[in-house]
Design an enzyme around this catalytic site. Sequence first.
Site, PDB file in Angstrom:
ATOM      1  N   HIS A 308       0.790  -1.260  -0.122  1.00 35.01           N
ATOM      2  CA  HIS A 308      -0.060  -0.180  -0.037  1.00 35.01           C
ATOM      3  C   HIS A 308       0.826   1.102   0.119  1.00 35.01           C
ATOM      4  O   HIS A 308       1.973   1.178   0.626  1.00 35.01           O
ATOM      5  CB  HIS A 308      -0.916   0.287   1.301  1.00 35.01           C
ATOM      6  CG  HIS A 308      -2.145   0.675   1.266  1.00 35.01           C
ATOM      7  ND1 HIS A 308      -2.174   2.277   1.328  1.00 35.01           N
ATOM      8  CD2 HIS A 308      -3.266   0.519   0.764  1.00 35.01           C
ATOM      9  CE1 HIS A 308      -3.049   2.946   1.077  1.00 35.01           C
ATOM     10  NE2 HIS A 308      -4.175   1.920   0.708  1.00 35.01           N
ATOM     11  N   ASP A 366      -8.081  -5.632  -0.023  1.00 32.41           N
ATOM     12  CA  ASP A 366      -8.539  -6.234  -0.976  1.00 32.41           C
ATOM     13  C   ASP A 366      -8.093  -7.634  -0.729  1.00 32.41           C
ATOM     14  O   ASP A 366      -8.461  -8.649  -1.497  1.00 32.41           O
ATOM     15  CB  ASP A 366      -7.724  -5.809  -2.483  1.00 32.41           C
ATOM     16  CG  ASP A 366      -8.702  -4.611  -2.547  1.00 32.41           C
ATOM     17  OD1 ASP A 366      -9.954  -4.310  -2.350  1.00 32.41           O
ATOM     18  OD2 ASP A 366      -7.803  -3.599  -3.123  1.00 32.41           O
TER      19      ASP A 366
END
Length: 431
Positions: A308, A366
């Site tokens: 991320h 996710d």
Amino acid sequence: MAETPKTASLTIDGKTFELPVLTPTLGPDVIDIRKLYAQANVFTYDPGFTSTAACDSAITYIDGDAGILLHRGYPIDQLAEKSHFLEVCFLLLYGELPTADQIEDFEYRVTNHTMIHEQMHNFFRGFRRDAHPMATMVGVVGAMSAFYHDSTDIADPWQREVASIRLVAKMPTIAAMAYKYSIGQPFVYPRNDLDYASNFLRMCFSVPAEEYVVNPILSRAMDRIFTLHADHEQNASTSTVRLASSSGANPFACIAAGIACLWGPAHGGANQACLEMLREIGSVDRIPEFIDRAKDKNDPFRLMGFGHRVYKNFDPRAKVMKQSADEVLELLGIENNPTLQVAKELEKRALEDPYFVEKKLYPNVDFYSGIILDAMGFPTSMFTPIFALARTVGWISQWKEQISDPQLKIGRPRQLYQGVTQRDYIDVENR
Ligand code: CMC
């Protein structure tokens, strides 16, 4: 005694410029470079905005090193456990948790805007059946400004409010219709006696031929997925919405721009890509092969659902999502789901691998969401539309915040020009 305001000094060619340093309520200080070009005739260079704050905001705060996500100050894990999606929508839109009367009124307003203009059904029918539901959503949401003219005047606070409610209310209807259209089933109208998540599940999974009873476990899990995706500070799609809105574009056009940006596999499209990857891995014994590929500089493959831009620690949403995946699969009696087993083992091995440890790559939101959505019966093509549906309230809250800022300026980045310098035009016969 008043504190001396902080400044930063920048020296260029022996000349020093003092730049104000702004202190946020949380997070690192921010150097104010707004007057830098005018004073020093230089730009700053930051492709991908890795060190640039593009706006002031009071909505969401992320501490990526500590793995903290706060909405209006409230930690996401508390909201996921104790709150529900529409309450979080209210919090994001208006800044405070609602009173009992306020949430009742808000739910009533959202519920009574769930239907879409009947003529929009014809608009859906213009798409090919095999279109990706995200392609349909970009088109249909963009087209909302052609159906709801009475809420496109951004200078009118009442119209802004109506547009916000319409978008939050109609997005589940639009996402469900995109799905129904793609599988050739009739559209299902919303039911206002159901809560937000149950209504969405029913619009996706019921058919006129038989009664559909919403499973409360799935409805709660759906609501939690919406809550975990509701907002995420100045990510790519939110920044896209803000940039589109900075020109004065109408809210439906801005949200369509956000949906388009979200679709990419590095952003919201990662949930679809992640489940497809977990299925391709298929069994625990193939994990080392895929970890090796992710580490190979010459292979473009990346572990989807990992890493991320902001989190250099566990994504707090992934922790809740993992717990939710366990609960949902157990309650559905499919806890031996092979994809979940691959996911857990892949997470474990990646977190023990020096490549992922050194680069601080952890599972993101996710990584586990697709497993839950798959268990609920959604095809992978619906994963990103569900993300878009949930993120709409975040985009709208950020849009409202930006529009109400009297200092609003059109977004206009500068560049480091690397092209040829000026030259004279050459007639075609001389080229
Ligand atoms: N697998 C393997 N290596 C990775 C991964 C990954 N998933 N993510 C980053 N790296 C490596 C990357 O190769 C780079 O290595 P090096 O420094 O040797 O060149 C280093 O880690 C830093 O990566 P980056 O691309 O410079 O980092 P970024 O902040 O620009 O990208 C990201 C963040 C999310 C785009 C990236 O981690 C990624 O592509 N992840 C997979 C896609 C994904 O799961 N996206 C969903 C994000 S969360 C949901 C959302 O908010 O949309």
